[in-house]
Design an enzyme around this catalytic site. Structure first.
Site, PDB file in Angstrom:
ATOM      1  N   SER A   1       0.835  -1.192   0.000  1.00  0.00           N
ATOM      2  CA  SER A   1       0.000   0.000   0.000  1.00  0.00           C
ATOM      3  C   SER A   1       0.879   1.256   0.000  1.00  0.00           C
ATOM      4  CB  SER A   1      -0.955  -0.024   1.198  1.00  0.00           C
ATOM      5  OG  SER A   1      -1.934   0.979   1.096  1.00  0.00           O
TER       6      SER A   1
ATOM      7  N   ASP B   1      -9.239  -5.200  -5.144  1.00  0.00           N
ATOM      8  CA  ASP B   1      -8.768  -4.190  -4.199  1.00  0.00           C
ATOM      9  C   ASP B   1      -9.762  -3.024  -4.183  1.00  0.00           C
ATOM     10  OD1 ASP B   1      -7.436  -2.335  -2.670  1.00  0.00           O
ATOM     11  OD2 ASP B   1      -5.550  -2.453  -3.766  1.00  0.00           O
TER      12      ASP B   1
ATOM     13  N   HIS C   1      -7.162  -5.720  -0.782  1.00  0.00           N
ATOM     14  CA  HIS C   1      -6.024  -4.817  -0.576  1.00  0.00           C
ATOM     15  C   HIS C   1      -4.955  -5.401   0.331  1.00  0.00           C
ATOM     16  CE1 HIS C   1      -4.052  -0.972  -0.805  1.00  0.00           C
ATOM     17  NE2 HIS C   1      -4.066  -0.807   0.512  1.00  0.00           N
TER      18      HIS C   1
END
Length: 207
Positions: free
Chosen positions: A18, A112, A146
């Site tokens: 991320s 995601d 994610h």
């Protein structure tokens, strides 16, 4: 890190997820001695604040909170709030990954809901090739959200987002996401073994 007794050198590998992935991509773009980088569900751009390195500044891409969706259970879906990337190859908000000296492995979940990671890695690949670089290795995982973490970590479909202080959905179908975490770990170890001077074809995950 290069002075650490367990670091073989002459370079180091970076692994980020991320925002951490975007930090790793920035480090690979501006710092020396980065031999290999793994980006897991990164955006490839400056997020909500400017990235600074010496006299270089990468402005934030920006977002539109009006595009937040609310699920039937009241959980926020923020997948579409970031502004579209225009001028993909010269957009000032995009991290200049074409400057990276070592190879990059992009891993992305196709479900995601933090941002559209599958499109982000495609943009990164096109940018690299537009600057005369080889097409990077990309691994896409269908049904995966994610939080692609190490194997056997609990799947995190939703949690509180620090920016909004509210629960947001991260995406991912339980079985597909769990299988992706197992496979991604193997792929990461293999990638680092190949590009950081490893000699073993199979690397023990030690989990």
């Amino acid at each position: 890190m290069l002075q650490h007794p367990q670091v073989k050198g002459p370079g180091v590998g970076l692994l980020g997820f991320s925002l951490g992935a975007d930090i790793c991509l920035s480090m690979a773009s501006f710092l020396k001695n980065i031999s290999a980088t793994v980006s897991i569900n990164g955006s490839g751009s400056s997020g909500n604040s400017t990235i600074h390195y010496k006299q270089i500044s990468i402005p934030p891409l920006g977002l539109d909170l009006k595009r937040i969706k609310v699920t039937f259970s009241g959980i926020l879906d923020i997948v579409d709030i970031r502004n579209d990337i225009v001028e993909k190859f010269e957009n000032p908000s995009i991290i200049p990954i074409e400057k990276a000296q070592g190879p990059i492995l992009f891993i992305a979940g196709q479900d995601d809901h933090n941002w559209r990671s599958d499109l982000n890695v495609q943009t990164a690949s096109e940018r690299l090739q537009a600057h005369g670089k080889e097409k990077p290795r990309i691994i896409l995982y269908p049904g995966t959200g994610h939080y692609i973490e190490p194997p056997y970590f609990s799947v995190c479909p939703a949690s509180v987002h620090k920016l909004f202080n509210k629960v947001v959905i991260w995406g991912g179908e339980l079985r597909a996401h769990s299988k992706a975490q197992v496979d991604a770990w193997k792929q990461i170890l293999s990638f680092f073994s190949q590009h950081l001077g490893g000699t073993h074809k199979g690397v023990s995950p030690k989990l």
